[in-house]
Scaffold this motif. Structure first.
Motif, mmCIF file in Angstrom:
data_model
loop_
_atom_site.group_PDB
_atom_site.id
_atom_site.type_symbol
_atom_site.label_atom_id
_atom_site.label_comp_id
_atom_site.label_asym_id
_atom_site.label_seq_id
_atom_site.Cartn_x
_atom_site.Cartn_y
_atom_site.Cartn_z
ATOM 1 N N GLN A 1 0.862 -1.177 0.000
ATOM 2 C CA GLN A 1 0.000 0.000 0.000
ATOM 3 C C GLN A 1 0.900 1.229 0.000
ATOM 4 N N ALA A 2 0.823 2.008 -1.059
ATOM 5 C CA ALA A 2 1.633 3.211 -1.184
ATOM 6 C C ALA A 2 1.260 4.193 -0.075
ATOM 7 N N THR A 3 2.264 4.966 0.365
ATOM 8 C CA THR A 3 2.041 5.908 1.452
ATOM 9 C C THR A 3 2.341 7.321 0.990
ATOM 10 N N ALA A 4 1.419 8.227 1.318
ATOM 11 C CA ALA A 4 1.566 9.645 0.990
ATOM 12 C C ALA A 4 1.614 10.454 2.277
ATOM 13 N N SER B 1 10.379 7.781 8.350
ATOM 14 C CA SER B 1 9.716 7.017 7.288
ATOM 15 C C SER B 1 9.962 7.498 5.872
ATOM 16 N N ALA B 2 10.935 8.345 5.638
ATOM 17 C CA ALA B 2 11.117 8.918 4.295
ATOM 18 C C ALA B 2 11.229 7.854 3.217
ATOM 19 N N GLY B 3 11.910 6.759 3.518
ATOM 20 C CA GLY B 3 12.115 5.716 2.524
ATOM 21 C C GLY B 3 10.865 4.947 2.154
ATOM 22 N N THR B 4 9.838 5.007 2.990
ATOM 23 C CA THR B 4 8.602 4.271 2.704
ATOM 24 C C THR B 4 7.559 5.125 1.996
ATOM 25 N N LEU B 5 7.805 6.425 1.886
ATOM 26 C CA LEU B 5 6.849 7.325 1.238
ATOM 27 C C LEU B 5 7.073 7.348 -0.264
ATOM 28 N N CYS B 6 5.990 7.535 -1.021
ATOM 29 C CA CYS B 6 6.173 7.724 -2.463
ATOM 30 C C CYS B 6 5.661 9.088 -2.931
ATOM 31 N N LEU B 7 4.906 9.803 -2.075
ATOM 32 C CA LEU B 7 4.372 11.110 -2.455
ATOM 33 C C LEU B 7 4.287 12.003 -1.230
ATOM 34 N N MET B 8 4.711 13.261 -1.387
ATOM 35 C CA MET B 8 4.477 14.277 -0.369
ATOM 36 C C MET B 8 3.860 15.481 -1.050
ATOM 37 N N LEU B 9 2.745 15.915 -0.531
ATOM 38 C CA LEU B 9 2.059 17.109 -1.032
ATOM 39 C C LEU B 9 2.022 18.108 0.106
ATOM 40 N N THR B 10 2.564 19.306 -0.113
ATOM 41 C CA THR B 10 2.619 20.309 0.935
ATOM 42 C C THR B 10 2.237 21.687 0.421
ATOM 43 N N PRO C 1 15.620 11.160 -2.189
ATOM 44 C CA PRO C 1 15.684 11.835 -3.491
ATOM 45 C C PRO C 1 14.648 11.337 -4.504
ATOM 46 N N LYS C 2 14.154 10.106 -4.327
ATOM 47 C CA LYS C 2 13.163 9.558 -5.263
ATOM 48 C C LYS C 2 11.737 9.972 -4.923
ATOM 49 N N LEU C 3 11.534 10.601 -3.775
ATOM 50 C CA LEU C 3 10.194 10.980 -3.331
ATOM 51 C C LEU C 3 9.572 11.988 -4.296
ATOM 52 N N ASP C 4 8.339 11.730 -4.691
ATOM 53 C CA ASP C 4 7.577 12.659 -5.529
ATOM 54 C C ASP C 4 7.069 13.771 -4.613
ATOM 55 N N GLU D 1 -0.819 8.328 -9.002
ATOM 56 C CA GLU D 1 -0.574 7.186 -9.877
ATOM 57 C C GLU D 1 0.867 7.203 -10.390
ATOM 58 N N LEU D 2 1.342 8.377 -10.786
ATOM 59 C CA LEU D 2 2.737 8.502 -11.258
ATOM 60 C C LEU D 2 3.730 8.165 -10.143
ATOM 61 N N ALA D 3 3.422 8.597 -8.922
ATOM 62 C CA ALA D 3 4.304 8.347 -7.792
ATOM 63 C C ALA D 3 4.430 6.858 -7.505
ATOM 64 N N GLN D 4 3.344 6.130 -7.669
ATOM 65 C CA GLN D 4 3.370 4.682 -7.436
ATOM 66 C C GLN D 4 4.209 3.977 -8.482
ATOM 67 N N LEU D 5 4.228 4.507 -9.697
ATOM 68 C CA LEU D 5 4.964 3.869 -10.789
ATOM 69 C C LEU D 5 6.463 4.136 -10.720
ATOM 70 N N ALA D 6 6.828 5.202 -10.019
ATOM 71 C CA ALA D 6 8.261 5.588 -9.960
ATOM 72 C C ALA D 6 9.076 4.627 -9.119
#
Length: 124
Positions: A8-11, A51-60, A82-85, A119-124
């Motif tokens: 389950q992707a985490t934002a 938890s930075a390594g487990t996140l795939c998206l951050m919106l701020t 660095p890979k975090l969207d 969706e893009l963040a999950q694919l990265a």
């Protein structure tokens, strides 16, 4: 043996306006995301430390409660992962440069924009 839990992707949503934060969280949760929500950059920084390594998206948002703004938080997030969207939003023009790879969205944005980015963040 128990069944393996599906991925389950985490934002991470960082927004001091409770209505906007709740709307974003609901939108992403209904799209299958696990969501961590914070109202300040300082709270989000603690999440990123753990938890930075487990996140795939951050919106701020840019304007946040506390001493740090969303642009400064974007640098912390990209430094930790660095890979975090990373998406930074504001209703005003952006006055600071963003870290490499981060995106700026002017408000108002559409819920569909959030879903596409997720969706893009999950694919990265």
């Amino acid at each position: 043996m128990g069944q393996a839990q599906p991925y389950q992707a985490t934002a991470l949503i960082v927004e001091d306006d409770i209505m906007q934060r709740e709307m974003l969280c609901l939108l992403l949760e209904e799209s299958g995301y696990q969501v961590i929500q914070c109202e300040s950059a300082e709270a989000a920084e603690r999440v990123l430390e753990e938890s930075a390594g487990t996140l795939c998206l951050m919106l701020t948002d840019v304007q946040l409660a506390g001493r740090m703004n969303g642009v400064e938080l974007a640098y912390v997030a990209k430094d930790r992962n660095p890979k975090l969207d990373v998406v930074v939003t504001s209703g005003r023009p952006l006055m600071q440069p963003l870290p490499n790879g981060a995106k700026f969205w002017a408000k108002p944005w559409a819920p569909l924009d959030v879903l596409r980015e997720a969706e893009l963040a999950q694919l990265a």
